[in-house]
Design a protein around this motif. Structure first.
Motif, PDB file in Angstrom:
ATOM      1  N   ALA A  39      57.092  42.288 -75.112  1.00  0.00           N
ATOM      2  CA  ALA A  39      56.934  42.539 -73.680  1.00  0.00           C
ATOM      3  C   ALA A  39      55.783  41.725 -73.096  1.00  0.00           C
ATOM      4  O   ALA A  39      55.902  41.129 -72.017  1.00  0.00           O
ATOM      5  CB  ALA A  39      56.706  44.034 -73.431  1.00  0.00           C
ATOM      6  N   LEU A  40      54.661  41.680 -73.822  1.00  0.00           N
ATOM      7  CA  LEU A  40      53.517  40.897 -73.347  1.00  0.00           C
ATOM      8  C   LEU A  40      53.835  39.406 -73.332  1.00  0.00           C
ATOM      9  O   LEU A  40      53.460  38.687 -72.398  1.00  0.00           O
ATOM     10  CB  LEU A  40      52.292  41.179 -74.218  1.00  0.00           C
ATOM     11  N   SER A  41      54.507  38.942 -74.387  1.00  0.00           N
ATOM     12  CA  SER A  41      54.875  37.525 -74.450  1.00  0.00           C
ATOM     13  C   SER A  41      55.854  37.168 -73.337  1.00  0.00           C
ATOM     14  O   SER A  41      55.748  36.104 -72.717  1.00  0.00           O
ATOM     15  CB  SER A  41      55.485  37.207 -75.818  1.00  0.00           C
ATOM     16  N   PHE A  42      56.805  38.052 -73.072  1.00  0.00           N
ATOM     17  CA  PHE A  42      57.782  37.789 -72.012  1.00  0.00           C
ATOM     18  C   PHE A  42      57.106  37.774 -70.638  1.00  0.00           C
ATOM     19  O   PHE A  42      57.501  37.020 -69.748  1.00  0.00           O
ATOM     20  CB  PHE A  42      58.868  38.863 -72.041  1.00  0.00           C
ATOM     21  N   ARG A  43      56.065  38.597 -70.504  1.00  0.00           N
ATOM     22  CA  ARG A  43      55.378  38.668 -69.199  1.00  0.00           C
ATOM     23  C   ARG A  43      54.468  37.463 -68.957  1.00  0.00           C
ATOM     24  O   ARG A  43      54.411  36.938 -67.838  1.00  0.00           O
ATOM     25  CB  ARG A  43      54.546  39.966 -69.156  1.00  0.00           C
ATOM     26  N   PHE A  44      53.765  36.995 -70.006  1.00  0.00           N
ATOM     27  CA  PHE A  44      52.730  35.988 -69.791  1.00  0.00           C
ATOM     28  C   PHE A  44      53.058  34.616 -70.380  1.00  0.00           C
ATOM     29  O   PHE A  44      52.296  33.681 -70.162  1.00  0.00           O
ATOM     30  CB  PHE A  44      51.400  36.481 -70.388  1.00  0.00           C
ATOM     31  N   SER A  45      54.128  34.488 -71.153  1.00  0.00           N
ATOM     32  CA  SER A  45      54.424  33.211 -71.801  1.00  0.00           C
ATOM     33  C   SER A  45      55.747  32.643 -71.299  1.00  0.00           C
ATOM     34  O   SER A  45      56.821  33.156 -71.641  1.00  0.00           O
ATOM     35  CB  SER A  45      54.476  33.389 -73.329  1.00  0.00           C
TER      36      SER A  45
END
Length: 209
Positions: A39-45
């Motif tokens: 989820a974090l990777s999808f949001r910021f990467s």
């Protein structure tokens, strides 16, 4: 010590069952961490968002597999050591530490010990609480400030409060260490060795002979 070097057939079956159950728990933890990381990777990467769906879900699958392998192997290893009576250095250190914490102390000293053992958790909670409180105060009082200015002020307040808590924590740690040194110094050698699960001097000589 049991004197055996291998598990019996029923014990191996029980070991496999425990290993599987703990491995499933490890899978749950691994999948949870994988979902958070995804989820974090999808949001910021942007690079992660550009991957195909199977590649994106690979992070979750990898977390689950890794969690299962680590938890399963650890459970099997601990069951075997416990059944056969083996004690590794980690277990011995934990026993010594538990016995060390059980040394005679009054209620005030026990409170100091608990606070010192959990000082990093307390510091983290202090920072989070002070950050939230300072931001709420800035939001209600300094309504003319924008969001970045409020966060900046909240961070400054939180840093001051956390620094004060850090100084108190360092003083507490120094007090506990000095008290423990004095406590260990006042305990007779024979009792101290029994508490820390160390062999007596006579036993050491016999072992060396």
């Amino acid at each position: 010590m049991t004197g055996r070097k291998a598990l019996t057939v029923p014990e191996r079956h029980n070991q496999s069952h425990i290993s599987f159950v703990q491995g499933c728990k490890g899978t749950a933890y691994g999948v949870g961490l994988g979902l958070v990381a995804s989820a974090l990777s999808f949001r910021f990467s942007p690079a992660f968002r550009a991957l195909s769906r199977p590649m994106q879900f690979n992070m979750v699958a990898s977390g689950g597999i890794t969690g299962y392998l680590i938890a399963s192997e650890r459970a099997a290893f601990e069951y075997k050591n416990k059944t056969l009576g083996y004690v590794d250095h980690k277990t011995m250190d934990n026993r010594v530490y538990q016995n060390y914490k059980a040394l005679p102390r009054n209620s005030r000293e026990n409170t100091m010990r608990i606070l010192n053992d959990n000082r990093w958790t307390i510091l983290g909670a202090t920072w989070a609480t002070s950050m939230a409180g300072a931001y709420s105060y800035s939001f209600n009082v300094n309504k003319h400030l924008n969001l970045k200015q409020r966060l900046f002020h909240a961070r400054i307040y939180a840093q001051v409060i956390t620094l004060a808590a850090l100084i108190i924590s360092a003083s507490l740690s120094f007090y506990v260490d000095e008290h423990d040194k004095k406590l260990l110094k006042d305990i007779p050698e024979g009792r101290l060795r029994a508490v820390l699960e160390l062999p007596h001097v006579g036993q050491q000589k016999q072992h060396m002979m």
